[in-house]
Design an enzyme around this catalytic site. Structure first.
Site, PDB file in Angstrom:
ATOM      1  N   ARG A   1       3.645  15.958 -15.066  1.00 19.31           N
ATOM      2  CA  ARG A   1       4.294  14.661 -14.871  1.00 19.31           C
ATOM      3  C   ARG A   1       3.249  13.557 -14.738  1.00 19.31           C
ATOM      4  O   ARG A   1       3.412  12.465 -15.288  1.00 19.31           O
ATOM      5  CB  ARG A   1       5.180  14.690 -13.623  1.00 19.31           C
ATOM      6  CG  ARG A   1       5.811  13.341 -13.304  1.00 19.31           C
ATOM      7  CD  ARG A   1       6.659  13.393 -12.051  1.00 19.31           C
ATOM      8  NE  ARG A   1       7.220  12.074 -11.764  1.00 19.31           N
ATOM      9  CZ  ARG A   1       8.074  11.820 -10.773  1.00 19.31           C
ATOM     10  NH1 ARG A   1       8.459  12.802  -9.976  1.00 19.31           N
ATOM     11  NH2 ARG A   1       8.536  10.611 -10.578  1.00 19.31           N
TER      12      ARG A   1
ATOM     13  N   ASN B   1      15.489  17.005 -16.243  1.00 13.24           N
ATOM     14  CA  ASN B   1      15.229  15.876 -17.133  1.00 13.24           C
ATOM     15  C   ASN B   1      14.405  16.281 -18.355  1.00 13.24           C
ATOM     16  O   ASN B   1      13.631  17.230 -18.293  1.00 13.24           O
ATOM     17  CB  ASN B   1      14.476  14.787 -16.360  1.00 13.24           C
ATOM     18  CG  ASN B   1      15.388  13.981 -15.484  1.00 13.24           C
ATOM     19  OD1 ASN B   1      16.499  13.629 -15.880  1.00 13.24           O
ATOM     20  ND2 ASN B   1      14.936  13.670 -14.269  1.00 13.24           N
TER      21      ASN B   1
ATOM     22  N   CYS C   1      23.458  13.747 -13.334  1.00 17.20           N
ATOM     23  CA  CYS C   1      22.447  12.809 -12.873  1.00 17.20           C
ATOM     24  C   CYS C   1      22.973  12.139 -11.616  1.00 17.20           C
ATOM     25  O   CYS C   1      24.189  12.009 -11.433  1.00 17.20           O
ATOM     26  CB  CYS C   1      22.167  11.764 -13.957  1.00 17.20           C
ATOM     27  SG  CYS C   1      20.899  10.548 -13.517  1.00 17.20           S
TER      28      CYS C   1
ATOM     29  N   HIS D   1      20.062   7.844 -18.110  1.00 12.08           N
ATOM     30  CA  HIS D   1      18.997   6.900 -17.800  1.00 12.08           C
ATOM     31  C   HIS D   1      19.012   5.682 -18.714  1.00 12.08           C
ATOM     32  O   HIS D   1      18.006   4.988 -18.860  1.00 12.08           O
ATOM     33  CB  HIS D   1      17.619   7.576 -17.815  1.00 12.08           C
ATOM     34  CG  HIS D   1      17.419   8.527 -16.679  1.00 12.08           C
ATOM     35  ND1 HIS D   1      16.225   9.172 -16.431  1.00 12.08           N
ATOM     36  CD2 HIS D   1      18.271   8.949 -15.700  1.00 12.08           C
ATOM     37  CE1 HIS D   1      16.350   9.944 -15.357  1.00 12.08           C
ATOM     38  NE2 HIS D   1      17.583   9.830 -14.912  1.00 12.08           N
TER      39      HIS D   1
ATOM     40  N   TYR E   1      16.614   2.233 -14.649  1.00 13.20           N
ATOM     41  CA  TYR E   1      15.763   2.664 -15.760  1.00 13.20           C
ATOM     42  C   TYR E   1      15.722   1.619 -16.875  1.00 13.20           C
ATOM     43  O   TYR E   1      14.826   1.662 -17.730  1.00 13.20           O
ATOM     44  CB  TYR E   1      16.244   3.998 -16.316  1.00 13.20           C
ATOM     45  CG  TYR E   1      15.951   5.164 -15.406  1.00 13.20           C
ATOM     46  CD1 TYR E   1      14.719   5.808 -15.436  1.00 13.20           C
ATOM     47  CD2 TYR E   1      16.900   5.612 -14.497  1.00 13.20           C
ATOM     48  CE1 TYR E   1      14.442   6.871 -14.593  1.00 13.20           C
ATOM     49  CE2 TYR E   1      16.633   6.673 -13.645  1.00 13.20           C
ATOM     50  CZ  TYR E   1      15.402   7.294 -13.701  1.00 13.20           C
ATOM     51  OH  TYR E   1      15.126   8.338 -12.854  1.00 13.20           O
TER      52      TYR E   1
END
Length: 421
Positions: A90, A144, A164, A194, A244
């Site tokens: 990440r 995700n 989500c 998102h 987002y």
């Protein structure tokens, strides 16, 4: 009823356990299996999970295992919350795109594509093993990028629904501002995972009064601050975008901001280290306050509600989920995965009708859906050219030189996770 959580060693898991304990009348779990390859984390999380159940007098049995096949055997539902490559991957997703002047984020842009490429093959392998062990089990995907991963699962014929926590977070926030119970708030929530907008906030149900104009007039500053957006954006739109959308509406500002501070992954990694130390305390028998800063607020309640509905044990009849479009948004293919209110039951999720979308939103949804088509193709078949095309199609990239540079960086940083590279 037996549930399995793949990625059960996550520091998120005590949030989920707390919800299972509090909402046991909605979802009466007899056995809960936490599955994770990281045995050391699993032991710490499993110990706290058992103490939470014991404190709240939950009679369910919690077991842990590193053996996926054994863990999912006979499960009625399997929740996926894994992170391929961990926080280290990440951190890369959030940093190397900045070298090209593009946003670094784990679910959108180049970083989001990298995560999809790492994740889709692993999730499909897990799902196939679930199907061999128990073909009737439901798969609830919280991994995700949820939209792409859920589409991969559905196209492979799995019984899957994506989840989500953005929508339930908005529901709870608006309920507090309106001083009503959360169940009284219905969202006209439309878009992709998102990439959503709240077009309306209705009291009492889908046909209730739309109080969104009042919310924006009376609480616009609070809402904009929570989104980390200029209030002028919210006022001009007249709707509430997902936070987002900041990556799209203020891309260059976000890139400059991200270049001046540690990545979110670095922050989370430090937080996880502290959380795991807490989980090892044998006197801790509730989720610590620090967990709220980790993210995933209300995930447990959304997961309980969805699992209960899918397993025919009650649950809300209408929930926001990720599922096939099926004509709901007429400008998208039927097999696109969208995030909207849907009627949920033991047969799965059926999207409810949504208002006609302004081209301002429909155009971006269509663009990102096209990117997701190419991203899934790259995840399933591999190849530098497919990665390049997906990056070129993404509205946050869209330039040849950017796509070329990002393609090279993505492959270089992810070779160990890409069989074709």
């Amino acid at each position: 009823m037996k549930l399995a959580v793949v990625g059960g060693g996550s520091t998120y898991t005590p949030e989920l356990i707390d919800g299972f304990a509090r909402l046991r009348d909605t979802l009466p779990i007899e056995e809960l299996v936490l599955v994770d390859r990281a045995a050391d984390r699993l032991e710490l999380v499993g110990g706290l999970a058992r103490r939470i159940f014991a404190k709240q007098d939950h009679a369910g049995k919690i077991t842990t295992t590193t053996d996926l096949d054994a863990g999912v055997a006979d499960a009625d539902a399997v929740l996926l919350q894994l992170r391929v490559g961990g926080q280290a991957a990440r951190n890369q997703d959030e940093t190397w795109p900045l070298e090209c002047g593009c946003v670094g984020q784990e679910t959108t842009g180049a970083g989001g594509l990298a995560k999809a490429l790492r994740t889709v093959p692993v999730v499909l392998d897990i799902a196939e093993r679930v199907r061999r062990t128990n073909p009737d089990a439901w798969i609830i995907d919280f991994t995700n990028p949820v939209g792409i991963v859920t589409r991969a699962l559905l196209q492979a014929g799995h019984k899957a629904v994506g989840l989500c926590n953005v929508a339930i977070g908005f529901q709870r926030k608006f309920a507090r501002l309106l001083e009503v119970e959360p169940g009284q708030v219905h969202l006209d929530h439309v878009g992709l995972n998102h990439l959503t907008w709240e077009l309306g906030v209705r009291l009492g149900g889908p046909d209730g009064e739309n109080v969104l104009p009042r919310l924006l007039a009376e609480h616009g500053d609070t809402i904009a601050d929570d989104l980390r957006m200029d209030r002028r954006i919210v006022d001009r739109l007249g709707v509430v975008p997902s936070y987002y959308l900041r990556y799209f509406y203020a891309h260059d500002e976000v890139v400059r901001e991200l270049g001046t501070k540690p990545s979110r992954a670095a922050e989370v990694a430090a937080m996880e280290k502290e959380l795991l130390a807490m989980y090892g305390d044998p006197t801790l028998d509730e989720k610590p306050e620090l967990l709220a800063k980790r993210g995933g607020a209300f995930y447990s309640e959304a997961a309980v509600d969805l699992a209960a509905s899918l397993l025919g044990n009650g649950g809300s009849p209408v929930q926001v989920v990720n599922t096939y479009n099926k004509g709901t948004l007429p400008f998208l293919p039927d097999d696109a995965v969208i995030e909207v209110q849907a009627r949920v039951g033991h047969d799965g999720a059926t999207p409810l009708a949504v208002p006609a979308l302004d081209p301002l939103y429909a155009g971006l949804i269509a663009n990102v859906t096209a990117y997701e088509d190419l991203a899934l193709e790259a995840a399933l078949r591999g190849g530098r050219d497919r990665v390049f095309k997906a990056l070129l199609a993404h509205p946050l990239i869209g330039q040849f030189d950017y796509a070329e540079g990002l393609t090279d960086r993505l492959i270089a940083h992810n070779r160990e996770h890409l069989a074709w590279a």
